[in-house]
Design a protein around this motif. Structure first.
Motif, PDB file in Angstrom:
ATOM      1  N   GLY A  72       0.803  -1.258  -0.299  1.00  0.00           N
ATOM      2  CA  GLY A  72      -0.124   0.585   0.411  1.00  0.00           C
ATOM      3  C   GLY A  72       1.217   1.142  -0.588  1.00  0.00           C
ATOM      4  O   GLY A  72       1.827   1.089   1.252  1.00  0.00           O
ATOM      5  N   LEU A  73       0.783   2.205  -0.505  1.00  0.00           N
ATOM      6  CA  LEU A  73       1.546   3.578  -1.001  1.00  0.00           C
ATOM      7  C   LEU A  73       0.595   4.541  -0.756  1.00  0.00           C
ATOM      8  O   LEU A  73      -0.499   4.674  -1.562  1.00  0.00           O
ATOM      9  CB  LEU A  73       2.430   3.387  -2.732  1.00  0.00           C
ATOM     10  CG  LEU A  73       2.973   4.699  -2.186  1.00  0.00           C
ATOM     11  CD1 LEU A  73       4.197   5.060  -1.911  1.00  0.00           C
ATOM     12  CD2 LEU A  73       3.614   4.845  -3.923  1.00  0.00           C
ATOM     13  N   VAL A  74      -0.158   5.577  -0.084  1.00  0.00           N
ATOM     14  CA  VAL A  74      -0.374   6.998  -0.140  1.00  0.00           C
ATOM     15  C   VAL A  74       0.743   8.216   0.785  1.00  0.00           C
ATOM     16  O   VAL A  74       1.748   7.825   1.065  1.00  0.00           O
ATOM     17  CB  VAL A  74      -0.844   7.033   1.608  1.00  0.00           C
ATOM     18  CG1 VAL A  74      -1.776   7.737   1.382  1.00  0.00           C
ATOM     19  CG2 VAL A  74      -2.155   5.436   1.105  1.00  0.00           C
ATOM     20  N   THR A  75       1.279   8.551  -0.375  1.00  0.00           N
ATOM     21  CA  THR A  75       1.406  10.076  -0.595  1.00  0.00           C
ATOM     22  C   THR A  75       0.306  11.643  -0.592  1.00  0.00           C
ATOM     23  O   THR A  75      -0.969  11.422  -0.716  1.00  0.00           O
ATOM     24  CB  THR A  75       2.547  10.036  -1.985  1.00  0.00           C
ATOM     25  OG1 THR A  75       1.482  10.255  -3.013  1.00  0.00           O
ATOM     26  CG2 THR A  75       2.800   9.161  -2.264  1.00  0.00           C
ATOM     27  N   SER A 135      -3.141   8.980  -4.238  1.00  0.00           N
ATOM     28  CA  SER A 135      -2.078  10.854  -2.792  1.00  0.00           C
ATOM     29  C   SER A 135      -3.837  10.572  -2.219  1.00  0.00           C
ATOM     30  O   SER A 135      -4.838  11.433  -2.899  1.00  0.00           O
ATOM     31  CB  SER A 135      -1.635  11.733  -4.060  1.00  0.00           C
ATOM     32  OG  SER A 135      -2.310  11.676  -4.931  1.00  0.00           O
ATOM     33  N   ALA A 136      -3.511  11.841  -1.459  1.00  0.00           N
ATOM     34  CA  ALA A 136      -4.514  12.719  -0.629  1.00  0.00           C
ATOM     35  C   ALA A 136      -4.015  13.681   0.122  1.00  0.00           C
ATOM     36  O   ALA A 136      -3.344  14.318  -0.101  1.00  0.00           O
ATOM     37  CB  ALA A 136      -5.249  11.909   1.135  1.00  0.00           C
ATOM     38  N   SER A 137      -5.419  15.403  -0.238  1.00  0.00           N
ATOM     39  CA  SER A 137      -4.788  16.125  -0.288  1.00  0.00           C
ATOM     40  C   SER A 137      -5.707  16.917   1.318  1.00  0.00           C
ATOM     41  O   SER A 137      -7.116  16.621   0.560  1.00  0.00           O
ATOM     42  CB  SER A 137      -4.682  17.038  -0.671  1.00  0.00           C
ATOM     43  OG  SER A 137      -4.670  18.467   0.056  1.00  0.00           O
ATOM     44  N   ALA A 138      -5.356  17.311   2.032  1.00  0.00           N
ATOM     45  CA  ALA A 138      -6.080  18.194   2.993  1.00  0.00           C
ATOM     46  C   ALA A 138      -5.326  18.843   4.278  1.00  0.00           C
ATOM     47  O   ALA A 138      -5.808  19.016   5.326  1.00  0.00           O
ATOM     48  CB  ALA A 138      -7.079  16.636   4.596  1.00  0.00           C
ATOM     49  N   GLY A 139      -4.870  19.716   2.708  1.00  0.00           N
ATOM     50  CA  GLY A 139      -3.749  20.536   3.145  1.00  0.00           C
ATOM     51  C   GLY A 139      -3.096  20.038   4.754  1.00  0.00           C
ATOM     52  O   GLY A 139      -2.452  19.418   4.330  1.00  0.00           O
ATOM     53  N   GLY A 140      -3.051  21.325   5.657  1.00  0.00           N
ATOM     54  CA  GLY A 140      -1.799  20.740   6.966  1.00  0.00           C
ATOM     55  C   GLY A 140      -2.687  19.268   7.154  1.00  0.00           C
ATOM     56  O   GLY A 140      -2.324  18.790   8.210  1.00  0.00           O
ATOM     57  N   GLY A 141      -3.677  18.960   7.344  1.00  0.00           N
ATOM     58  CA  GLY A 141      -4.264  18.029   8.271  1.00  0.00           C
ATOM     59  C   GLY A 141      -3.963  16.734   7.267  1.00  0.00           C
ATOM     60  O   GLY A 141      -4.610  15.114   7.311  1.00  0.00           O
ATOM     61  N   THR A 193      -1.649  14.640   6.891  1.00  0.00           N
ATOM     62  CA  THR A 193      -0.969  12.998   7.517  1.00  0.00           C
ATOM     63  C   THR A 193      -1.498  12.730   8.429  1.00  0.00           C
ATOM     64  O   THR A 193      -1.450  11.150   8.556  1.00  0.00           O
ATOM     65  CB  THR A 193       0.012  14.086   8.819  1.00  0.00           C
ATOM     66  OG1 THR A 193       1.073  14.800   8.035  1.00  0.00           O
ATOM     67  CG2 THR A 193       1.019  12.995   8.984  1.00  0.00           C
ATOM     68  N   PHE A 194      -2.421  13.136   9.211  1.00  0.00           N
ATOM     69  CA  PHE A 194      -3.062  12.345   9.836  1.00  0.00           C
ATOM     70  C   PHE A 194      -4.924  11.598   9.634  1.00  0.00           C
ATOM     71  O   PHE A 194      -5.395  10.544   9.415  1.00  0.00           O
ATOM     72  CB  PHE A 194      -3.709  13.007  11.589  1.00  0.00           C
ATOM     73  CG  PHE A 194      -2.528  13.211  11.750  1.00  0.00           C
ATOM     74  CD1 PHE A 194      -1.285  12.236  12.046  1.00  0.00           C
ATOM     75  CD2 PHE A 194      -2.390  14.413  12.900  1.00  0.00           C
ATOM     76  CE1 PHE A 194      -0.007  12.568  12.690  1.00  0.00           C
ATOM     77  CE2 PHE A 194      -0.959  14.802  12.959  1.00  0.00           C
ATOM     78  CZ  PHE A 194      -0.127  13.647  12.785  1.00  0.00           C
ATOM     79  N   SER A 195      -5.276  12.361   8.542  1.00  0.00           N
ATOM     80  CA  SER A 195      -6.397  12.080   6.946  1.00  0.00           C
ATOM     81  C   SER A 195      -6.250  11.102   7.131  1.00  0.00           C
ATOM     82  O   SER A 195      -6.462   9.916   6.740  1.00  0.00           O
ATOM     83  CB  SER A 195      -7.306  13.053   6.910  1.00  0.00           C
ATOM     84  OG  SER A 195      -7.653  13.142   5.420  1.00  0.00           O
ATOM     85  N   ILE A 196      -4.952  10.879   6.752  1.00  0.00           N
ATOM     86  CA  ILE A 196      -4.195   9.752   5.351  1.00  0.00           C
ATOM     87  C   ILE A 196      -3.223   8.780   6.800  1.00  0.00           C
ATOM     88  O   ILE A 196      -4.017   7.595   6.275  1.00  0.00           O
ATOM     89  CB  ILE A 196      -3.001  10.186   4.771  1.00  0.00           C
ATOM     90  CG1 ILE A 196      -3.038  10.628   3.472  1.00  0.00           C
ATOM     91  CG2 ILE A 196      -1.837   8.737   4.293  1.00  0.00           C
ATOM     92  CD1 ILE A 196      -1.544  11.006   3.255  1.00  0.00           C
TER      93      ILE A 196
END
Lengths: 136, 389
Positions: free
Chosen positions: B50-53, B81-87, B89-92
């Motif tokens: 699994g890879l998430v960036t 790849s995911a994006s929730a701005g500063g959030g 890391t923990f969202s991922i």
């Protein structure tokens, strides 16, 4: 018309065109839901309270109060540099909704939370006039 | 409902060099972080399924995770790849843990990097970040990211009597911790007066109330609790996770002074069966000093409106009741944008492994890590521990 080139111009869409047309006529327009009677800003295709799709436009009084503000001393880009320090504020309109704007026509240092303000319009181009606020 | 609590663990964690790294691409940094984390976990790349960036601003790809997988020639069965701005890391972390629990994959590599400092001009970085504002109803007024947070700070000051000096105290604590961290970008100790005397950026925020702009990358390896015991380092378990989402644009916030960190925190505490008083340390998102103050209140470490007095008491410094941002945080360690909280995560892993050197919190067993993206918009709280329960 002062030079506003390089600033971030809004691009009206079908949802927002009536709002920006109002601004061009120096009228601040809000949407009011026919079903639940609540006002909303920014303009949407549905009521954000009840998802009703019958929205009528009303002309707001333009009056409101500052609920928070800041003096921007480091401009977001070159085009805004000449305006520094400029006041970015959140204004709660008497009709209920809150909008971001600039408070002008006063010394930036005189702006405070709770200050009563009223809308005026700054012409940026033939199509776009931007609603701003000044102390009442 | 199946709970994540105690079922997933971090078994590898590593950072790249951080700070100002001219000429190093964000992709290269992301891969560097990944390789270091694999090495820390003692596994080969082929064991990652699994890879998430998160995407990079300086070197973006349409399909970022695929680009990283291609670069190191891995062929995962879960790749996003995911994006929730500063959030982010923990969202991922929340999503990756869920993927493991549902059997989508067994071992996830989370790797994030960016080069906001050297890969973008100052002007580009400012414009890209301020683009979080609404294109028609906020951005024409010239707000900057510091300005959005200044609106929150100003409201808190008016409502609760919080002072600039109290905000400054947070920057001072982070710098004090960074001084003990050889990897930190800014290590010279500062005082409250230094913060107050630094240039005003957006009142009441001074330059030293604002986080750094950096280059850097960081990665972790996540796997199931059953597998985690076979790795060289003691696992760090996820005990609780919770999210809270309030708005996107600050002009649409339900409240300027209370955020959805209240909900994210409550959900994480409930899952872990723990309370704020059980936390030995906390790593709280510190893009600007007022962010930390609101989070301390909203996550229940002090009462609403008491954040100022809490930080003034020295509670958030090493040796205090709740050491916060023991690595120096975004304010003094480094802040390469969306990957920012990865360093809070790897620091927490080091603290819970008991290998944080001079900045080790004695007996650290349980930690709260929290980040938010947007303008106090998207919140994720994670409780990590040395033991599963």
């Amino acid at each position: 018309m002062a030079n506003h080139s390089g600033k971030i111009f809004p691009t009206p869409t079908r949802e927002t065109a009536h709002y920006w047309e109002g601004c061009r006529e120096h009228k601040l327009r809000l949407q009011c839901c026919v079903s639940c009677g609540k006002h909303q800003f920014y303009p949407r295709s549905v009521c954000s309270h009840c998802l009703g799709d019958q929205l009528r436009w009303i002309e707001a009084s333009g009056a409101g109060k500052v609920i928070s503000f800041t003096l921007v001393r480091r401009a977001v880009s070159e085009a805004y540099k000449a305006d520094t320090p400029y006041v970015v504020a959140l204004v709660q309109l008497d009709e209920g909704p809150t909008m971001m704007s600039n408070v002008e026509r006063c010394t930036p240092e005189s702006v405070e939370i709770g200050m009563r303000v009223t809308a005026f319009f700054e012409e940026w181009s033939e199509e776009i006039s931007i609603p701003k606020f000044c102390p009442i | 409902m199946t709970s994540l609590s105690g079922k997933v663990a971090i078994v590898g964690a590593a950072d790249t060099e951080v700070g100002i790294l001219p000429g190093v691409g964000a992709t290269q940094l992301c891969v560097d972080a990944a390789c270091r984390a694999l090495s820390d976990a003692g596994i080969s790349k082929d064991q990652v399924d699994g890879l998430v960036t998160c995407n990079s601003m300086a070197e973006p790809y349409m399909y970022h995770a695929e680009a990283i997988a291609e670069y190191i020639q891995i062929f995962p069965r879960y790749c996003i790849s995911a994006s929730a701005g500063g959030g982010t890391t923990f969202s991922i972390l929340h999503h990756a843990a869920s993927a493991i629990l549902t059997g989508m994959c067994h071992t996830v590599l989370i790797s994030m990097a960016d080069t906001l400092r050297s890969g973008l001009s100052r002007e580009q970085a400012m414009l890209m970040q301020s683009a979080t504002g609404h294109g028609q109803f906020e951005r024409p007024y010239g707000p900057t990211v510091p300005a959005y947070y200044a609106l929150i700070a100003q409201a808190h000051m008016a409502q609760y009597g919080t002072t600039q000096e109290q905000f400054a105290q947070i920057a001072v604590a982070c710098r004090k911790h960074a001084a003990l961290n050889p990897a930190a970008q800014m290590r010279e100790p500062i005082t409250v007066e230094d913060v107050i005397n630094s240039r005003l950026i957006a009142d009441p925020l001074h330059l030293l109330d604002c986080s750094l702009v950096s280059d850097g990358g960081s990665a972790v390896i996540l796997t199931s609790a059953e597998r985690a015991v076979d790795f060289p380092h003691s696992p760090v378990y996820l005990l609780g996770v919770g999210e809270g989402h309030g708005h996107e644009h600050i002009s649409q916030a339900q409240s300027l002074t209370t955020s959805a960190a209240v909900e994210s925190g409550q959900r994480a505490y409930a899952m872990a069966g723990l309370e704020p008083k059980d936390m030995d340390l906390a790593q709280l998102y510190d893009c600007f000093t007022p962010t930390v103050l609101l989070e301390l209140e909203d996550l229940g470490f002090c009462d609403k409106g008491e954040g100022g007095a809490f930080v003034e008491s020295g509670a958030i410094e090493l040796g205090g009741a709740l050491p916060v941002n023991t690595h120096g945080g975004l304010l003094s360690h480094c802040h390469p944008g969306n990957p920012g909280s990865m360093f809070a995560l790897t620091e927490t892993v080091a603290q819970l492994r008991g290998v944080a050197g001079e900045r080790q919190v004695d007996g650290a067993a349980v930690a709260m890590v929290h980040a938010q993206g947007g303008i106090m918009s998207s919140h994720t709280s994670v409780i990590l521990g040395r033991e599963t329960a």
